[in-house]
Scaffold this active site. Structure first.
Site, PDB file in Angstrom:
ATOM      1  N   HIS A  57      12.091  13.922  -3.283  1.00  0.00           N
ATOM      2  CA  HIS A  57      11.699  12.609  -3.789  1.00  0.00           C
ATOM      3  C   HIS A  57      12.272  11.515  -2.890  1.00  0.00           C
ATOM      4  CE1 HIS A  57      10.374  14.900  -7.161  1.00  0.00           C
ATOM      5  NE2 HIS A  57      10.107  13.842  -7.907  1.00  0.00           N
ATOM      6  N   GLY A  89       9.213   9.498 -16.326  1.00  0.00           N
ATOM      7  CA  GLY A  89       8.997  10.360 -15.175  1.00  0.00           C
ATOM      8  C   GLY A  89       8.852   9.606 -13.870  1.00  0.00           C
ATOM      9  N   HIS A  90       8.775  10.381 -12.789  1.00  0.00           N
ATOM     10  CA  HIS A  90       8.735   9.786 -11.447  1.00  0.00           C
ATOM     11  C   HIS A  90       7.449   8.992 -11.230  1.00  0.00           C
ATOM     12  CE1 HIS A  90       7.191  14.022 -10.048  1.00  0.00           C
ATOM     13  NE2 HIS A  90       6.324  13.411 -10.824  1.00  0.00           N
ATOM     14  N   GLY A  91       7.609   7.820 -10.609  1.00  0.00           N
ATOM     15  CA  GLY A  91       6.456   7.004 -10.266  1.00  0.00           C
ATOM     16  C   GLY A  91       5.829   6.255 -11.415  1.00  0.00           C
ATOM     17  N   SER A 116       3.724   9.129 -12.813  1.00  0.00           N
ATOM     18  CA  SER A 116       2.647   8.328 -12.219  1.00  0.00           C
ATOM     19  C   SER A 116       1.749   7.628 -13.229  1.00  0.00           C
ATOM     20  CB  SER A 116       1.784   9.195 -11.275  1.00  0.00           C
ATOM     21  OG  SER A 116       2.580   9.728 -10.236  1.00  0.00           O
TER      22      SER A 116
END
EC number: 2.3.1.191
Length: 346
Positions: free
Chosen positions: A211, A252-254, A272
């Site tokens: 990441h 979560g990521h993004g 995302s």
């Protein structure tokens, strides 16, 4: 009951002083006697020397029997009340109550401008003026902490992190790969900036995706206890100004969370997805990945969102549907259960 071990009562306060303090958010009432108000209490427990408030109409019945000297009520309140209780009408009675708490109470615990001896602060870190760095805090290289900020005991601030002015970071918080604005509060145990849950599967093996994004948190944001916010895989994870995020939330990521949004405890947002401005996600709501939730959307508690939602919609259920459809489904399900039970009895 408010404990004097933790909070100092600044009263008594004259009723006229209270009205003056709240003058810009209330309709000043006519009073016949300027009595001393000693405390703030709920309607059921208030004495003739206390002030109370009403924001939820479920408790309006207690206004008839309360002994409170005064009570802050909604602007449109026209119900019955004890004739000895002065009613103070406010556009937002709960907001007025919050201001009144600030007028009556202050925490006993203080934070002097000091770096405790047990803290480990890298030589290359920049600590602003009037900051408090608590016991066993670790601050790594090239960290920047703005003026008047508080970092409480046992917290870890990783290399290169930036924290703005007037921040309060409670105990045992971990922050890596993150840029934080001004006036931010992060409650105990929060974990921010760790790797997201990103893997590629090849021939039965799950390979970690490195990441390289970060977390960006805007100004005047509050983040609850034991929350986890993953840094982006490629795109940054972004929390815009004025957001309020409750305890035990997973981001979560993004993910991007728009300005002024509220996310209640145990909600989870997969990678995302974009949450628009001034959205409200109830407790235990789940948002699938790569979705777009429009501005002003409201999702009822335990809602499961698996598709995009247009701005301004109110949804509930799992999978989430328009709120009225969810209510109809619930009624039909109850009817089906009753019908099924009656057939079984026959």
């Amino acid at each position: 009951m408010v404990s004097s071990n933790f909070y100092k009562n600044l009263g008594p306060r004259k009723l006229t002083a209270i009205i003056d303090f709240l003058h810009d958010i209330i309709e000043p009432p006519k009073i016949h006697e300027d009595i001393a108000i000693h405390d703030i209490k709920i309607l059921q427990e208030a004495s003739p020397n206390d002030i109370s408030f009403l924001s939820n109409p479920k408790y309006s019945e207690f206004l008839k029997t309360t002994k409170a000297a005064a009570c802050i009520v909604p602007k449109n309140f026209t119900g019955e009340a004890n004739p000895n209780t002065v009613l103070i009408h406010a556009e937002n009675s709960y907001f007025a109550y919050g201001k009144l708490i600030d007028f009556f109470y202050t925490p006993i615990k203080s934070y002097p401008a000091k770096i405790m001896k047990s803290a480990i602060v890298a030589d290359s870190a920049t600590i602003g003026k009037n900051c408090y760095i608590g016991h066993n805090v670790v601050i790594e290289d090239d960290v920047i902490i703005g003026d008047n900020s508080i970092i409480e005991a046992g917290s870890f601030i990783g290399r290169g992190v930036t924290i703005g002015r007037n921040a309060r970071i409670e105990q045992h918080v971990s922050i890596n790969y993150t840029i934080i604005g001004d006036e931010v509060v992060i409650l105990a145990g929060a974990k921010i900036g760790q790797d997201g849950f990103g893997f590629s599967t090849e021939k039965g093996v799950h390979h970690k995706i490195f990441h390289i994004g970060i977390v960006k948190i805007g100004n005047n944001v509050e983040i609850g206890s034991n929350i986890t916010i993953d840094r982006g895989s490629l795109q940054d994870t972004i929390i815009e100004d004025l957001c309020r995020i409750d305890n035990l939330v997973q981001i979560g990521h993004g993910v991007k969370i728009g300005k002024g949004s509220i996310i209640v405890a145990q909600a989870g947002i997969a990678g995302s997805s974009t949450i628009g401005k001034y959205c409200a996600l109830g407790g235990q709501v789940g948002i699938a990945g790569h979705l777009n939730i429009g501005d002003g959307t409201q999702v009822a508690a335990q809602g499961g969102v698996a598709q995009n939602i247009e701005a301004g919609k109110i949804v509930g259920g799992s999978p989430a549907v328009p709120i009225m459809d969810w209510h109809r489904q619930s009624i039909i399900m109850k009817q089906l259960v009753k019908t099924s039970n009656s057939k079984l009895k026959k």
